[in-house]
Each structure stands twice: as C-alpha cells, then as structure tokens.
Design an enzyme around this catalytic site. Structure first.
Site, PDB file in Angstrom:
ATOM      1  N   ARG A 159       0.834  -1.209   0.000  1.00 36.09           N
ATOM      2  CA  ARG A 159       0.000   0.000   0.000  1.00 36.09           C
ATOM      3  C   ARG A 159       0.872   1.264   0.000  1.00 36.09           C
ATOM      4  O   ARG A 159       0.525   2.268  -0.622  1.00 36.09           O
ATOM      5  CB  ARG A 159      -0.934   0.001   1.216  1.00 36.09           C
ATOM      6  CG  ARG A 159      -2.040  -1.052   1.081  1.00 36.09           C
ATOM      7  CD  ARG A 159      -3.001  -1.009   2.236  1.00 36.09           C
ATOM      8  NE  ARG A 159      -3.764   0.238   2.279  1.00 36.09           N
ATOM      9  CZ  ARG A 159      -4.491   0.625   3.331  1.00 36.09           C
ATOM     10  NH1 ARG A 159      -4.550  -0.137   4.412  1.00 36.09           N
ATOM     11  NH2 ARG A 159      -5.148   1.767   3.305  1.00 36.09           N
ATOM     12  N   ASP A 186      -3.183   7.524   3.189  1.00 37.18           N
ATOM     13  CA  ASP A 186      -2.266   7.505   2.047  1.00 37.18           C
ATOM     14  C   ASP A 186      -1.369   8.736   1.928  1.00 37.18           C
ATOM     15  O   ASP A 186      -0.411   8.732   1.148  1.00 37.18           O
ATOM     16  CB  ASP A 186      -3.043   7.294   0.734  1.00 37.18           C
ATOM     17  CG  ASP A 186      -4.168   8.323   0.525  1.00 37.18           C
ATOM     18  OD1 ASP A 186      -4.022   9.483   0.954  1.00 37.18           O
ATOM     19  OD2 ASP A 186      -5.197   7.955  -0.084  1.00 37.18           O
ATOM     20  N   HIS A 245      -7.436   7.761  11.213  1.00 41.51           N
ATOM     21  CA  HIS A 245      -7.011   6.357  11.167  1.00 41.51           C
ATOM     22  C   HIS A 245      -5.497   6.216  11.001  1.00 41.51           C
ATOM     23  O   HIS A 245      -5.021   5.175  10.569  1.00 41.51           O
ATOM     24  CB  HIS A 245      -7.753   5.615  10.050  1.00 41.51           C
ATOM     25  CG  HIS A 245      -9.226   5.458  10.329  1.00 41.51           C
ATOM     26  ND1 HIS A 245     -10.156   5.068   9.387  1.00 41.51           N
ATOM     27  CD2 HIS A 245      -9.937   5.627  11.472  1.00 41.51           C
ATOM     28  CE1 HIS A 245     -11.364   5.014   9.933  1.00 41.51           C
ATOM     29  NE2 HIS A 245     -11.257   5.368  11.188  1.00 41.51           N
ATOM     30  N   GLY A 301     -16.695  10.995  -0.155  1.00 40.37           N
ATOM     31  CA  GLY A 301     -16.068   9.707  -0.486  1.00 40.37           C
ATOM     32  C   GLY A 301     -15.950   8.734   0.662  1.00 40.37           C
ATOM     33  O   GLY A 301     -14.967   8.002   0.738  1.00 40.37           O
ATOM     34  N   ALA A 331     -15.789  12.948  -6.585  1.00 33.97           N
ATOM     35  CA  ALA A 331     -15.255  14.083  -5.826  1.00 33.97           C
ATOM     36  C   ALA A 331     -14.340  14.959  -6.672  1.00 33.97           C
ATOM     37  O   ALA A 331     -14.348  16.184  -6.539  1.00 33.97           O
ATOM     38  CB  ALA A 331     -14.503  13.560  -4.598  1.00 33.97           C
TER      39      ALA A 331
HETATM   40  P1  OAD Z   1     -15.229   2.689   1.768  1.00 34.84           P
HETATM   41  O1  OAD Z   1     -14.517   1.808   0.792  1.00 34.84           O
HETATM   42  O2  OAD Z   1     -16.064   2.026   2.800  1.00 34.84           O
HETATM   43  O3  OAD Z   1     -16.198   3.692   0.986  1.00 34.84           O
HETATM   44  C1  OAD Z   1     -15.741   4.445  -0.095  1.00 34.84           C
HETATM   45  C2  OAD Z   1     -16.863   5.358  -0.550  1.00 34.84           C
HETATM   46  O4  OAD Z   1     -16.356   6.208  -1.565  1.00 34.84           O
HETATM   47  C3  OAD Z   1     -18.088   4.648  -1.125  1.00 34.84           C
HETATM   48  O5  OAD Z   1     -19.261   5.135  -0.502  1.00 34.84           O
HETATM   49  C4  OAD Z   1     -18.058   5.023  -2.613  1.00 34.84           C
HETATM   50  O6  OAD Z   1     -19.372   5.145  -3.184  1.00 34.84           O
HETATM   51  C5  OAD Z   1     -17.352   6.360  -2.565  1.00 34.84           C
HETATM   52  N1  OAD Z   1     -16.648   6.717  -3.799  1.00 34.84           N
HETATM   53  C6  OAD Z   1     -16.059   5.916  -4.718  1.00 34.84           C
HETATM   54  N2  OAD Z   1     -15.482   6.646  -5.674  1.00 34.84           N
HETATM   55  C7  OAD Z   1     -15.700   7.951  -5.367  1.00 34.84           C
HETATM   56  C8  OAD Z   1     -15.333   9.182  -5.977  1.00 34.84           C
HETATM   57  N3  OAD Z   1     -14.624   9.236  -7.096  1.00 34.84           N
HETATM   58  N4  OAD Z   1     -15.734  10.327  -5.377  1.00 34.84           N
HETATM   59  C9  OAD Z   1     -16.462  10.303  -4.213  1.00 34.84           C
HETATM   60  N5  OAD Z   1     -16.824   9.166  -3.609  1.00 34.84           N
HETATM   61  C10 OAD Z   1     -16.444   8.006  -4.168  1.00 34.84           C
HETATM   62  O7  OAD Z   1     -14.130   3.661   2.406  1.00 34.84           O
HETATM   63  P2  OAD Z   1     -14.201   4.504   3.761  1.00 34.84           P
HETATM   64  O8  OAD Z   1     -15.564   5.051   3.976  1.00 34.84           O
HETATM   65  O9  OAD Z   1     -13.049   5.431   3.743  1.00 34.84           O
HETATM   66  O10 OAD Z   1     -10.548   1.846   8.187  1.00 34.84           O
HETATM   67  O11 OAD Z   1     -13.909   3.380   4.832  1.00 34.84           O
HETATM   68  C11 OAD Z   1     -13.802   3.754   6.169  1.00 34.84           C
HETATM   69  C12 OAD Z   1     -12.769   2.908   6.854  1.00 34.84           C
HETATM   70  O12 OAD Z   1     -13.050   1.524   6.638  1.00 34.84           O
HETATM   71  C13 OAD Z   1     -11.356   3.064   6.328  1.00 34.84           C
HETATM   72  O13 OAD Z   1     -10.696   4.180   6.869  1.00 34.84           O
HETATM   73  C14 OAD Z   1     -10.717   1.781   6.745  1.00 34.84           C
HETATM   74  C15 OAD Z   1     -11.794   0.829   6.347  1.00 34.84           C
HETATM   75  O14 OAD Z   1     -11.812  -0.390   7.026  1.00 34.84           O
HETATM   76  C16 OAD Z   1      -9.472   1.293   8.761  1.00 34.84           C
HETATM   77  O15 OAD Z   1      -8.624   0.689   8.122  1.00 34.84           O
HETATM   78  C17 OAD Z   1      -9.437   1.485  10.233  1.00 34.84           C
END
Ligand code: OAD
Length: 253
Positions: free
Chosen positions: A72, A106, A121, A190, A234
């Site tokens: 990563r 990242d 995180h 996002g 986004a």
């Molecule tokens: P997710 O993978 O759960 O969700 C990503 C979101 O981004 C989804 O709702 C998509 O619809 C949206 N998405 C995709 N492409 C996009 C774009 N171009 N513009 C805007 N939105 C877009 O990721 P997170 O919500 O970040 O935690 O997940 C939360 C946490 O779960 C992470 O920080 C990680 C993971 O387990 C840990 O590792 C502790």
C-alpha cells in the site's frame, strides 16, 4: 465538469466566513488510482481485513501484515493527488476556521497542501515501535527487510495506522468532534459512512445545526439525513463547487 447543481444555500455557505469541516474517506483517493475498501474491486473484497488489519493478525504473522502495508505504501507513493485533494486544500486557503478530518492513510491530502488536518485512522508514513510506543515518519516506499526494526531498541516497528479492534487516536477524534460541533458547513466526501466513530461526526454536526452536504456517487446510510447529496465523483464535484462559489483552485491566487 460535473453537471451538478449546488443549492444557493450551499454556495452561500462556501462563500461565507463560517467554520467548515471536511470529512473524507477512501473515495476521495479513488481518482488517484487507489482502491477503496468496500466498492467492487475494493481492498476488502480480495482480503479479509481480519488477516491483515488487526493486532492479532500482526502478532500471528508480522511479515505478512507488513507485506500488505508495504504494498500500500508503494502504491500510494506512486499515486498523485487529484483535483478533489487540491480543491480541499484550496478551501482551507480561504482562511476561515477550517478542519479536514480524514480516514485516509495515504498521505495524498498532505501532498496536495492540506495542513489543518487530523488523521483519524493514522498514516502509512508513520512507524511505531511496538516496545516503546515512539513514532517517526518514514517516507521510504519500500521497507526492507520486513518487518522493520526500531533503530533505538531493536523491537519490531508497526505501521501507525488504526486497526480493527483498536481505538482511534483520542486527541485527533476530539479535535474533529469539536470542529463538527462548531461548523456551519460540513462536506462529507467519499466515505461509505459505515465505520464508527468517524461516521458519527456528520450526525454530531447535524445535531448542532450544521448544514451537511455529502459528495458521493452512491447513496450511503448518511444520505437520508444530510441537507444535500451531490451524486458525482469528488474530483469533478469539488472543483465545480469551488467554481460556483468563486474560490480559486490555485492556492497561491
Ligand atoms: P469505503 O470503501 O467504505 O467507501 C468508499 C466510498 O467512496 C463509497 O461510498 C463510494 O461510493 C465512494 N466513492 C467511490 N469513488 C468515489 C469518488 N470518485 N468520489 C467520491 N466518492 C467516491 O471507504 P471509507 O468510507 O473510507 O478503516 O472506509 C472507512 C474505513 O473503513 C477506512 O478508513 C478503513 C476501512 O476499514 C481502517 O482501516 C481502520
């Protein structure tokens, strides 16, 4: 340019002087080529998080966990911030009370110029000594040999990221929660809004009277509660919002 139609209220809030909180998740880095967690082809589709992102997984096989994080790191190092990261940094430059609370590890927000940020995180680019708890930055994309060792005491180092079953860094979360209570405007960008306590921040802000807008091509469990949902990517929607409010994307402008 995204065909979005932000409400006059949202444009006025972007132009105003009220405090702003931006909460981001993995979707903000998707247009930089970094996989999200839960979308099709996402990170957690190919790998069970319990095997690489828990303290127990690290205790059982530190080298395996480190190979996952090293991969990563290499991927993030090769990626570039996209217009969404740049737009958020440009919003910060409008010099009002501002905070970015990111769930991303990242480093792309920092590389786009965001400074008022809390990392809920942790970061791929910080390492923590498993014996002493000390932390340091290490920008090397590939670490070798794995697992890396503490230069001071020889104990194993771990990535300073939050794993499942671990609490969030308390000072960072407190700062984000204070910003949520004080904000006039919250942009939720996002994130699937499934992972708590980060997912609680927009709800805290709504309860305190903030105008919450969500930017996500898909609906989420938060969508029904927000004042405005802007369905789009986004990297297109955020620059379009700034343009509608007359905020320059070039921070030096
Ligand atoms: P997710 O993978 O759960 O969700 C990503 C979101 O981004 C989804 O709702 C998509 O619809 C949206 N998405 C995709 N492409 C996009 C774009 N171009 N513009 C805007 N939105 C877009 O990721 P997170 O919500 O970040 O935690 O997940 C939360 C946490 O779960 C992470 O920080 C990680 C993971 O387990 C840990 O590792 C502790």
């Amino acid at each position: 340019m995204a065909s979005i139609a932000p409400s006059p209220r949202l444009v006025a809030l972007l132009r105003g002087r009220g405090a702003v909180l931006v909460l981001t998740g993995a979707g903000v880095s998707r247009e930089s080529g970094i996989a999200t967690f839960r979308d099709g082809g996402g990170l957690w589709e190919g790998i069970d998080p319990m095997t690489v992102a828990t303290p127990r997984a690290f205790a059982a096989d530190p080298e395996l966990v480190w190979r996952f994080y090293d991969e990563r790191r290499a991927h993030a190092a090769a990626a570039q911030p996209n217009p969404a990261h740049h737009a958020i940094a440009a919003l910060e430059a409008t010099r009002r009370p501002f905070l970015l609370a990111t769930q991303n590890v990242d480093g792309l927000h920092e590389r786009a110029g965001s400074r008022a940020l809390v990392r809920l995180h942790g970061s791929l680019w910080r390492l923590r000594c498993t014996a002493e708890g000390t932390e340091h930055d290490d920008p090397t994309p590939r670490l070798a040999p794995l697992p890396p060792r503490c230069a001071a005491c020889g104990a194993m180092l771990r990535p300073a990221v939050v794993w499942f079953e671990e609490p969030l860094p308390m000072a960072e979360f407190d700062r984000a929660e204070r910003a949520a209570k004080a904000a006039s405007l919250v942009l939720v960008v996002g994130t699937s809004s499934l992972v708590y306590p980060a997912a609680a921040l927009p709800l805290t802000a709504l309860a305190a009277g903030a105008y919450v807008a969500e930017i996500n091509p898909e609906p989420t469990p938060l969508t029904a509660s927000v004042r405005e949902h802007l369905p789009g990517e986004a990297g297109a929607v955020l620059p379009a919002l700034l343009a509608a409010a007359g905020i320059p994307m070039d921070r030096a402008a």
